[in-house]
Design an enzyme around this catalytic site. Structure first.
Site, PDB file in Angstrom:
ATOM      1  N   GLU A 160      53.553  46.410  38.228  1.00  0.00           N
ATOM      2  CA  GLU A 160      52.476  47.374  38.488  1.00  0.00           C
ATOM      3  C   GLU A 160      52.908  48.834  38.376  1.00  0.00           C
ATOM      4  OE1 GLU A 160      50.806  46.275  42.258  1.00  0.00           O
ATOM      5  OE2 GLU A 160      50.327  44.249  41.603  1.00  0.00           O
ATOM      6  N   ASN A 202      54.990  42.935  34.567  1.00  0.00           N
ATOM      7  CA  ASN A 202      53.826  42.289  35.176  1.00  0.00           C
ATOM      8  C   ASN A 202      52.868  43.335  35.732  1.00  0.00           C
ATOM      9  OD1 ASN A 202      52.602  39.713  36.107  1.00  0.00           O
ATOM     10  ND2 ASN A 202      52.971  40.546  38.153  1.00  0.00           N
ATOM     11  N   HIS A 239      43.219  38.722  38.063  1.00  0.00           N
ATOM     12  CA  HIS A 239      42.390  38.573  39.268  1.00  0.00           C
ATOM     13  C   HIS A 239      40.954  38.965  38.898  1.00  0.00           C
ATOM     14  CE1 HIS A 239      45.948  38.046  41.743  1.00  0.00           C
ATOM     15  NE2 HIS A 239      46.459  39.169  41.264  1.00  0.00           N
ATOM     16  N   GLU A 268      49.069  35.377  37.954  1.00  0.00           N
ATOM     17  CA  GLU A 268      48.531  35.377  39.322  1.00  0.00           C
ATOM     18  C   GLU A 268      47.034  35.046  39.303  1.00  0.00           C
ATOM     19  OE1 GLU A 268      49.511  38.906  41.506  1.00  0.00           O
ATOM     20  OE2 GLU A 268      51.485  39.105  40.578  1.00  0.00           O
ATOM     21  N   ASP A 270      43.344  34.065  39.762  1.00  0.00           N
ATOM     22  CA  ASP A 270      42.322  33.579  40.679  1.00  0.00           C
ATOM     23  C   ASP A 270      40.986  34.175  40.249  1.00  0.00           C
ATOM     24  OD1 ASP A 270      42.589  36.210  41.689  1.00  0.00           O
ATOM     25  OD2 ASP A 270      43.709  35.550  43.444  1.00  0.00           O
TER      26      ASP A 270
END
Length: 449
Positions: A160, A202, A239, A268, A270
């Site tokens: 990030e 990432n 996300h 990650e 979801d």
């Protein structure tokens, strides 16, 4: 991403060789449709993983689902900076080891998350700046990557580092203020500490190809590749919710990064929602990954909805009672029907003949050649003669086994020798080999325990 903070193939017929004391017998074989996420993905040369929290390893339902369904594990918080170096120069690996040891004991591979990040820094690091911070960051990267050397499939080296919004610029963090080359320095330190791990950048909100943040990361990776900075992969956190749906150009994003010569991984995942709408979005993510030869795997961020950092949004594949949701069914169906885009390797087969099992071990190991891609191939082993077997699989450099299924696996320090034992999945297991240009079949030995 910190879950405690802000929102933001085609089937190919192959050859089979039976390893016995005296003969190598060949016949035709095919791969089968998987009945779990990890098995299905691995049979097609990819992985399907989940994030694990150490505090939930005593929950038998949680661990049963994780063990059955996934073949790649990421520590949710236990390997981040505040967990691994709570005091400067004093490292604490107990929580991370708990995750890694559980994964290895159950035949899983591990993604390391994360080595350098502006968030979840220990308090001592938050107070630092300039050259002192730069040196502390590099020491952290080196010490942690060295400690886990040989146990990690891929590291999120830097997490990030780009700003949200329309600038496409780096995030204004204490690490960025040490100099614009800090990301490059972190990657070079990680490569020196663990030469065989894949090194990833990432980030989140990099899913839409037209967004400035996506383009900023793309330009950095392009620059790194042009100058020989060691970067092997890019992670897309993925996300999603109703306000941030899966973009229509998601495949374009993944393919554009892959075309730079890096793997892409969904790290990650979801998706908030329920029912057919959620299922369709999950299916689309899997389709996008399948359409990109260098999309090597998908990780969902948690096991059950109740385990999620966004639990109220019911974003995962299992509900709070551990039951499979419509999204799970959609993902498994797509994994089983999706076709790889590059099923034919540049080489038609192994470059050398496999050596035979020397025999006398009380069992026989049969190797079946499976699907092949430009950069990897699958193999399957069937054991006869005993259900209490130990099979040793040896690959030749620069090959690496990057995924396994239906086996409890451990590796020696070189990473080239895998020892497999039954894990309740029967007497047939498989693995994916990243070949690095070496198409030789692995060698097998089989003995009883």
């Amino acid at each position: 991403m910190n879950r405690q903070r802000r929102w933001r193939a085609a089937t190919i017929t192959g050859m089979v060789v039976v390893m016995t004391a005296a003969t190598a017998v060949l016949w035709q074989g095919t791969s089968s449709a998987g009945t779990t996420l990890g098995v299905s993905a691995a049979e097609r040369g990819r992985y399907f993983g989940t994030a694990i929290a150490g505090g939930r390893l005593s929950d038998s339902q949680y661990t049963s689902i994780a063990n059955r369904e996934f073949n790649m594990i990421t520590a949710e918080n236990e390997m981040k900076l505040d967990a691994t170096e709570p005091n400067q120069g004093q490292f604490s690996f107990g929580s991370g080891d708990q995750i890694v040891n559980w994964a290895v004991a159950n035949g899983k591979r591990v993604r390391g998350h994360t080595l350098a990040w502006h968030s979840q820094q220990p308090s001592w690091m938050q107070r630092m700046e300039g050259s002192s911070l730069r040196q502390a960051m590099l020491n952290h990267v080196t010490r942690v990557a060295t400690y886990y050397r040989g146990k990690i499939y891929a590291w999120d080296v830097v997490n990030e580092a780009f700003a949200d919004g329309s600038s496409g610029a780096r995030r204004d963090s204490n690490l960025q203020r040490t100099g614009n080359d800090w990301i490059e320095a972190a990657f070079r330190a990680a490569r020196s500490a663990d030469p065989n791990a894949k090194l990833c950048y990432n980030d989140y909100n990099t899913d839409n190809w037209s967004h400035a943040k996506t383009q900023g990361v793309y330009r950095m990776v392009q620059d790194f590749k042009s100058r020989g900075v060691p970067i092997d992969c890019v992670g897309f956190q993925a996300h999603f919710n109703s306000g941030n749906p899966v973009p229509s150009n998601y495949h374009t994003t993944l393919q554009s990064f892959a075309d730079l010569g890096v793997d892409v991984q969904i790290t990650e995942l979801d998706i908030e929602g329920s029912g057919s709408s959620q299922a369709d979005q999950y299916r689309g993510i899997v389709q996008a990954c399948q359409a990109v030869a260098r999309c090597t795997g998908i990780t969902v961020w948690g096991v059950r909805d109740s385990d999620s950092w966004r639990a109220s949004g019911t974003p995962l594949l299992f509900n709070g009672n551990g039951q499979k949701k419509a999204a799970y069914d959609a993902v498994l169906a797509q994994l089983n029907t999706g076709q790889p885009t590059n099923p034919s390797p540049s080489s038609p087969g192994p470059s050398t003949s496999p050596t035979t099992d020397p025999g006398g071990g009380g069992c026989t190991a049969t190797y079946s050649e499976g699907q092949k891609w430009n950069d990897r191939f699958n193999g399957q082993v069937t054991v006869t003669g005993s259900s209490n077997w130990i099979v040793t699989v040896t690959v030749g450099s620069p090959q690496r086994i990057t995924a396994t299924w239906n086996v409890s696996a451990t590796w020696d320090s070189s990473g080239n020798v895998m020892t497999g034992r039954p894990n309740g999945g029967g007497n047939t297991f498989g693995f994916t080999v990243q070949h690095g240009g070496n198409w030789a079949w692995p060698t097998l030995t089989c003995r009883t325990s």
